[in-house]
Motif scaffolding. Structure first.
Motif, PDB file in Angstrom:
ATOM      1  N   ARG A   1     -57.154  70.219  25.883  1.00 43.14           N
ATOM      2  CA  ARG A   1     -55.626  69.305  24.926  1.00 43.14           C
ATOM      3  C   ARG A   1     -54.737  69.415  26.078  1.00 43.14           C
ATOM      4  O   ARG A   1     -54.615  68.047  26.493  1.00 43.14           O
ATOM      5  CB  ARG A   1     -55.343  69.769  23.708  1.00 43.14           C
ATOM      6  CG  ARG A   1     -54.360  68.922  23.454  1.00 43.14           C
ATOM      7  CD  ARG A   1     -53.333  69.205  21.606  1.00 43.14           C
ATOM      8  NE  ARG A   1     -54.644  69.826  21.087  1.00 43.14           N
ATOM      9  CZ  ARG A   1     -54.612  68.965  19.535  1.00 43.14           C
ATOM     10  NH1 ARG A   1     -53.282  68.139  19.599  1.00 43.14           N
ATOM     11  NH2 ARG A   1     -55.879  68.730  18.573  1.00 43.14           N
ATOM     12  N   PRO A   2     -54.316  70.489  26.129  1.00 38.74           N
ATOM     13  CA  PRO A   2     -54.151  69.868  27.137  1.00 38.74           C
ATOM     14  C   PRO A   2     -53.856  69.395  29.294  1.00 38.74           C
ATOM     15  O   PRO A   2     -53.274  69.107  29.356  1.00 38.74           O
ATOM     16  CB  PRO A   2     -53.293  71.731  27.957  1.00 38.74           C
ATOM     17  CG  PRO A   2     -54.425  72.583  27.297  1.00 38.74           C
ATOM     18  CD  PRO A   2     -54.922  71.711  26.320  1.00 38.74           C
ATOM     19  N   GLY A   3     -55.123  69.851  28.646  1.00 39.93           N
ATOM     20  CA  GLY A   3     -56.298  69.056  30.085  1.00 39.93           C
ATOM     21  C   GLY A   3     -55.918  67.417  29.992  1.00 39.93           C
ATOM     22  O   GLY A   3     -55.463  66.898  30.712  1.00 39.93           O
ATOM     23  N   ALA A   4     -56.342  66.894  28.826  1.00 37.98           N
ATOM     24  CA  ALA A   4     -55.905  65.783  28.543  1.00 37.98           C
ATOM     25  C   ALA A   4     -54.788  65.189  28.418  1.00 37.98           C
ATOM     26  O   ALA A   4     -54.662  64.086  28.999  1.00 37.98           O
ATOM     27  CB  ALA A   4     -56.793  65.563  26.396  1.00 37.98           C
ATOM     28  N   TRP A   5     -53.459  65.961  27.892  1.00 41.61           N
ATOM     29  CA  TRP A   5     -52.272  65.085  28.298  1.00 41.61           C
ATOM     30  C   TRP A   5     -52.125  65.098  29.415  1.00 41.61           C
ATOM     31  O   TRP A   5     -51.639  64.630  30.392  1.00 41.61           O
ATOM     32  CB  TRP A   5     -51.315  66.567  27.079  1.00 41.61           C
ATOM     33  CG  TRP A   5     -51.546  66.517  25.593  1.00 41.61           C
ATOM     34  CD1 TRP A   5     -51.354  67.027  24.702  1.00 41.61           C
ATOM     35  CD2 TRP A   5     -50.802  65.051  25.216  1.00 41.61           C
ATOM     36  NE1 TRP A   5     -51.624  67.099  24.023  1.00 41.61           N
ATOM     37  CE2 TRP A   5     -51.055  65.653  24.255  1.00 41.61           C
ATOM     38  CE3 TRP A   5     -50.206  63.701  25.582  1.00 41.61           C
ATOM     39  CZ2 TRP A   5     -50.743  64.899  22.473  1.00 41.61           C
ATOM     40  CZ3 TRP A   5     -50.343  62.794  24.076  1.00 41.61           C
ATOM     41  CH2 TRP A   5     -50.373  63.023  23.344  1.00 41.61           C
ATOM     42  N   PHE A   6     -52.186  65.970  30.774  1.00 46.13           N
ATOM     43  CA  PHE A   6     -51.967  66.119  32.320  1.00 46.13           C
ATOM     44  C   PHE A   6     -52.048  64.206  32.547  1.00 46.13           C
ATOM     45  O   PHE A   6     -52.204  63.862  33.261  1.00 46.13           O
ATOM     46  CB  PHE A   6     -52.515  67.178  32.561  1.00 46.13           C
ATOM     47  CG  PHE A   6     -52.546  67.611  33.924  1.00 46.13           C
ATOM     48  CD1 PHE A   6     -51.373  66.868  34.790  1.00 46.13           C
ATOM     49  CD2 PHE A   6     -53.358  67.211  34.875  1.00 46.13           C
ATOM     50  CE1 PHE A   6     -51.668  66.606  36.241  1.00 46.13           C
ATOM     51  CE2 PHE A   6     -53.948  66.969  36.049  1.00 46.13           C
ATOM     52  CZ  PHE A   6     -53.178  66.583  37.130  1.00 46.13           C
ATOM     53  N   ALA A   7     -53.775  64.729  32.021  1.00 41.48           N
ATOM     54  CA  ALA A   7     -55.299  63.691  32.799  1.00 41.48           C
ATOM     55  C   ALA A   7     -54.345  61.877  32.003  1.00 41.48           C
ATOM     56  O   ALA A   7     -54.077  61.238  33.138  1.00 41.48           O
ATOM     57  CB  ALA A   7     -56.454  63.565  32.297  1.00 41.48           C
ATOM     58  N   THR A   8     -53.497  61.675  30.956  1.00 39.44           N
ATOM     59  CA  THR A   8     -52.982  61.166  30.703  1.00 39.44           C
ATOM     60  C   THR A   8     -51.316  60.526  30.802  1.00 39.44           C
ATOM     61  O   THR A   8     -51.285  59.910  30.258  1.00 39.44           O
ATOM     62  CB  THR A   8     -53.547  60.943  28.815  1.00 39.44           C
ATOM     63  OG1 THR A   8     -52.216  61.783  28.447  1.00 39.44           O
ATOM     64  CG2 THR A   8     -54.950  60.453  28.492  1.00 39.44           C
ATOM     65  N   GLY A   9     -50.789  61.684  31.539  1.00 40.17           N
ATOM     66  CA  GLY A   9     -49.715  61.492  32.294  1.00 40.17           C
ATOM     67  C   GLY A   9     -48.288  61.700  31.394  1.00 40.17           C
ATOM     68  O   GLY A   9     -46.911  62.245  31.602  1.00 40.17           O
TER      69      GLY A   9
END
Length: 299
Positions: free
Chosen positions: A213-221
């Motif tokens: 989830r934090p990885g996804a938030w990082f990847a989406t900006g």
């Protein structure tokens, strides 16, 4: 005025939860903290949680027992047995101080990373746990879009179909203890230490899902690079084994894509329920699903 239907069911449930909290010495005003698929009520220092309808009692019992046996990592329940209120399985917990959702810079990223690293080091042999709930949560989120024929819903469904088979694998886990639904809201400070909460998806699984989830938030900006780096660095320094030191995205790519699809599906379903247009963040999640489709590897 007579209370009928769902309102009566909700009132009966919350009233029963409040009485149970009182029975565990919960004093002070009663507050309903959450009322969605789960209902959570707090009275003083006691929190009582009604789990979703259809929750497997044996699985929940194993998860509750595991939480009680991992002090310093998971918040321990006040009782290791399960209660029933209005036909729902109910557990009782001490109250803790949650993370401030409006202050990501001040969030305990390092403490959270260390807790996850310690959790992932626990073998699941002998715990009697079911598979961790990440893949099942993804499937449930996408299923909420059934019957919705908007462009956003179709983009999300196509992104879901583009994911490799392991993203939807709900079979036996990979042999390590995994939270199954980790984000900063699953962290509280109790008696001076940060602990993980919410065992509903705890089980045998792939630990990289807990970083997704934090990885996804990082990847989406949506998560600042410095916060992502703080979290990932602390996880690796604590001995976390979910991802390799040199190339974390080798293990994170599929779970992060899956979490992006899950978040987008949940957002679009919520907008439909609330009869409103998508906000900027929700639109960005749908756009990220479009990028997932365009960069999908052949299966």
């Amino acid at each position: 005025m007579t209370v009928r239907g769902e309102d009566a069911l909700t009132a009966n449930l919350t009233g029963g939860l409040a009485r149970l909290a009182r029975a565990h010495d919960g004093a002070g005003p009663v507050t309903v903290l959450k009322d969605t698929r789960v209902t959570v009520v707090r009275a003083g220092d006691v929190v009582v949680k009604a789990h979703p309808p259809g929750t497997d009692e044996a699985a929940l019992t194993a998860r509750l027992r595991t939480a009680a046996r991992l002090p310093g990592v998971l918040l321990a329940p006040l009782a290791e047995w399960i209660e029933q209120v209005e036909g729902r399985l109910v557990t009782v917990w001490p109250a803790g101080e949650p993370v401030d959702p409006d202050d990501p810079d001040g969030a305990p990223w390092e403490a959270a990373a260390g807790l996850l690293a310690r959790l992932h080091a626990v073998p699941v042999d002998g715990l009697g746990l079911p598979p961790a709930g990440g893949p099942a949560r993804l499937a449930r989120a996408v299923a909420q879009l059934d019957g919705l024929s908007t462009t956003a819903a179709e983009v999300i469904r196509e992104a879901f179909r583009s994911l490799p088979p392991e993203a939807a694998d709900t079979g036996p886990g990979a042999g390590r203890l995994t939270h199954g639904d980790w984000h900063l809201g699953q962290l509280v400070r109790h008696q001076g230490e940060w602990l993980l909460i919410d065992v509903d998806d705890l089980g045998a699984g792939t630990p990289a899902w807990d970083l997704a989830r934090p990885g996804a938030w990082f990847a989406t900006g949506f998560l600042a690079p410095d916060l992502w780096l703080r979290f990932l660095t602390a996880y690796l320094l604590a001995g976390g084994t979910a991802v390799p030191q040199g190339d974390p995205w080798r293990e994170l790519d599929v779970p992060a894509r899956a979490l992006t699809v899950q978040l987008a599906a949940t957002a679009v379903a919520a907008a439909r329920t609330e009869d409103r247009p998508l906000d900027d963040v929700e639109e960005a999640l749908v756009s990220s699903c479009g990028r997932i489709i365009s960069t999908a590897l052949p299966q």
